[in-house]
Design an enzyme around this catalytic site. Structure first.
Site, mmCIF file in Angstrom:
data_model
loop_
_atom_site.group_PDB
_atom_site.id
_atom_site.type_symbol
_atom_site.label_atom_id
_atom_site.label_comp_id
_atom_site.label_asym_id
_atom_site.label_seq_id
_atom_site.Cartn_x
_atom_site.Cartn_y
_atom_site.Cartn_z
ATOM 1 N N HIS A 463 95.935 106.267 7.882
ATOM 2 C CA HIS A 463 96.253 105.347 6.468
ATOM 3 C C HIS A 463 97.151 106.744 5.301
ATOM 4 O O HIS A 463 97.592 106.915 5.127
ATOM 5 C CB HIS A 463 95.239 104.613 6.204
ATOM 6 N N GLU A 464 95.145 107.227 5.604
ATOM 7 C CA GLU A 464 95.944 108.374 4.599
ATOM 8 C C GLU A 464 96.801 109.620 4.592
ATOM 9 O O GLU A 464 97.333 110.553 4.133
ATOM 10 C CB GLU A 464 93.502 108.883 4.564
ATOM 11 N N HIS A 470 104.321 111.507 3.520
ATOM 12 C CA HIS A 470 104.596 111.713 2.363
ATOM 13 C C HIS A 470 105.086 112.834 1.260
ATOM 14 O O HIS A 470 106.342 113.387 1.366
ATOM 15 C CB HIS A 470 104.688 110.337 1.620
#
Length: 675
Positions: A463-464, A470
């Site tokens: 997730h991180e 991004h």
């Protein structure tokens, strides 16, 4: 005083020279940075020249580079490697920074120039879409921040913002101190029955670090603890849960209740000053949701089914245990049930999730297959702590992409939870490439022992890393739009999408290997992981919704209503009951006094964003499955049309460009068993 922040770093990718930075450097650099930016902004605001895009908006984007350098380093340290002295300095500079931001944002001359440029956009055919979005976003943010207020209104607004900056810093410091103080000390090894050797080693190391005998169980940020799933001693499970729930409300010097109430009242007052009925309305006006009513529409539509599912799950777990299920029993009963149904309990999986292999052969491998990225460790480059690892990131043609920093382990100076933040923001205007850091809070084992992750920690790392991607992949002209600088209720979308690769068959097979033998994850455990999708979703959805609705309840108070609240516990109890989400044995994922997301972390009235983004995420996962899955062409489309645009495009427009339509909610309902 000369400081390491005085000029751009000469290290690769402008990585800050962390080894040269000392405590006494920060305050002079902050003072110099604020003074420099005030001078730069004054030159723009007082210019006799007619306002243009170039001499106003672009010039504004170039300001504050010294302040940005010191801020990124300072707040990286204060969250991940803090000291009491650093906390004191944060409390000192936070109100100064708030006043500095307000002095710029509320400058009537600057606002008038931005408005004039906005009014003349139709005459500028040479501007790019990103240029035009820069104008619109700057104007909107200044308007919502109060640039149109009269002098008295601005004076009161500035005072509120300064006090809030101090209060949120105090909230976070209280939480860190109380969380550290409430770590559960165990002196009898028999109480640790159920924990594997790696977990016991980590607990012993934590105790030794504090000069204690025995074992120490430090608390994560959220309610509960991952080891509750394994510990057979019900009394110890209860001690851990009770310590978790009481944080910030013990009547000691770290009590957060009065701080919280003051934050809520000031936020409500500020919202009304700016023309909004409450803080939630003010926040959502600048998010993709638009209004609190839209948020309520999604959240309330999920409550009934989630609560019913949780009640059904509790009844099943009570039969497994042979007694009523309390909050400290739920995870343990769930693991027993998971083992019975899927042969995939945490203790069976953990030996196959060695941290370094998960990172290289899982997280990095998936990014390479999808986006053509390579990650090379740079031991010659240093982070802010010896535990921080630095990786150089390059593209498929060998081009420089940026640096990725990983800070995996928990320590007393690190706040709880997991997060990503930029250390250097990418900007074509400034000629910078991204440097990003991921922080987790994995218990560090004793020297010589492997770091074995539980399933939730593997998912958190994926997730991180989605946030990191991004930040690394986005390519924008202006720093305002760099990486994750998007609307708050969109920012979780790319990270949630990246979670899918954790259990993607080819990725799982590549990293899930026994840490001693190298044997692959047995077929029955692979099947168990696959079949257990949706398992325990009643609990997971309910604890999340309880926190999201609690956040909304605090921030939908008017100023008068906020002033009337005197008991945090009574308000919380009533809010959950009114929302229909007060499920016994399923406390909110974050209770009010340790809800750092909303009272210290920038998610105020925005915690709903996780599930708001999950609508897009679930829809995107279906798209990947329909378009080749872990496929370079699919990854290229996602990178170019979503990750790559950062905040330079309206998020929902970017999604439509990628998907070919708006997101549909059906995939989310199916994923969470809520149809």
């Amino acid at each position: 005083m000369a400081t390491p922040f005085d000029g751009p770093s000469t290290l690769p990718y402008s990585l800050p020279p962390f080894r040269e930075v000392r405590l006494e450097h920060h305050r002079p650099a902050f003072d110099a940075g604020m003074a420099e930016q005030r001078t730069e902004v004054e030159a723009i605001a007082s210019s006799p020249d007619e306002p243009t895009f170039e001499n106003t908006l672009v010039a504004l984007e170039r300001t504050g580079q010294l302040l940005a350098r010191v801020s990124h380093v300072f707040f990286t340290l204060s969250s991940a490697d803090s000291t009491p002295e650093l906390h004191d300095l944060e409390a000192e500079v936070s109100p100064l920074l708030a006043a500095h931001r307000d002095a710029i944002t509320l400058d009537s001359r600057l606002y008038a120039r931005v408005a004039a440029v906005r009014a003349s956009l139709a005459d500028r055919s040479d501007l790019t879409d990103e240029d035009r979005r820069l104008v619109e976003r700057t104007y909107t943010e200044m308007t919502l921040a109060g640039a149109g207020l009269d002098d008295a209104g601005k004076e009161r607004l500035t005072a509120i913002n300064q006090e809030l900056s101090t209060l949120t810093t105090t909230f976070e410091r209280n939480l860190l101190e109380d969380t550290n103080d409430l770590a559960v000390h165990v002196s009898d090894e028999a109480e640790l029955s159920g924990l594997d050797d790696g977990a016991k080693s980590a607990a012993a190391a934590a105790a030794a670090d504090r000069g204690l005998d025995g074992w120490l169980i430090t608390l994560p940020l959220y309610t509960g603890h991952p080891w509750l799933a394994s510990l057979t001693d019900r009394g110890l499970r209860a001690r851990i849960m009770e310590a978790s729930l009481v944080r910030g409300r013990r009547g000691n010097e770290h009590d957060n209740r009065d701080v919280l109430l003051r934050i809520v009242r000031l936020r409500a007052e500020r919202a009304e000053l700016l023309g909004f009925p409450n803080h939630a309305a003010m926040v959502t006006a600048d998010e993709t949701a638009g209004t609190p009513e839209a948020v309520d529409g999604l959240l309330s539509s999920l409550v009934g089914a989630a609560a019913r599912n949780a009640d059904d799950e509790r009844a099943v777990r009570a039969r497994v245990l042979g007694h009523e299920v309390e909050s400290w029993d739920w995870a343990y009963a769930t693991e027993l049930l998971r083992g019975e149904q899927f042969a995939a309990d945490s203790s069976a999986l953990r030996p196959y999730f060695e941290a370094d292999r998960v990172l290289h052969d899982g997280v990095f491998h998936a990014a390479g297959e999808l986006y053509g990225l390579t990650f090379t460790e740079r031991p010659d480059l240093h982070g802010y702590n010896d535990e921080v690892r630095v990786f150089e990131v390059r593209g498929s043609d060998g081009e420089e992409v940026g640096l990725y920093l990983l800070d995996l382990y928990t320590r007393d100076g690190k706040r709880g939870g997991a997060w990503m933040n930029p250390v250097v923001e990418q900007s074509a205007l400034l000629g910078t490439l991204p440097v990003v850091v991921n922080n987790l809070n994995v218990a560090k084992p004793a020297a010589g022992s492997p770091t074995l992750l539980i399933q939730d920690e593997v998912e958190t790392l994926f997730h991180e890393f989605g946030h990191a991607l991004h930040g690394l992949i986005a390519r924008t002209t202006y720093p305002r739009f760099s990486g994750t600088n998007v609307e708050r209720d969109f920012v979780e979308f790319p990270s949630q999408v990246n979670e899918m690769w954790m259990s993607w068959p080819s990725v799982l097979a590549n990293y899930a290997k026994h840490h001693e033998t190298g044997a692959p994850l047995p077929p029955e455990l692979v099947l168990g992981l696959s079949d257990s999708a949706g398992f325990n979703e009643g609990f997971a959805t309910t604890e999340y919704l309880a926190a999201a609705l609690l956040d909304q309840a605090w921030h939908r108070l008017s100023a008068a209503s906020a002033a009337a609240v005197t008991s945090v516990e009574d308000f919380e109890r009533q809010a959950l009951s009114d929302a229909g989400i007060a499920v016994e044995a399923v406390p909110p994922r974050y209770s009010s006094t340790y809800f750092a997301h909303t009272f210290a972390g920038g998610y105020d009235a925005g915690y709903y964003g996780y599930i708001w983004s999950e609508v897009l995420d679930a829809d995107t996962v279906e798209w990947f499955r329909e378009n080749g899955g872990l496929d370079r062409a699919a990854g290229r489309r996602f990178a170019e049309r979503l990750l790559g645009v950062g905040g330079a495009k309206d998020p929902l427009e970017a999604y439509r460009d990628f998907r070919g339509r708006d997101a549909e909610v059906g995939p989310l309902l199916r994923r969470r068993g809520l149809e």
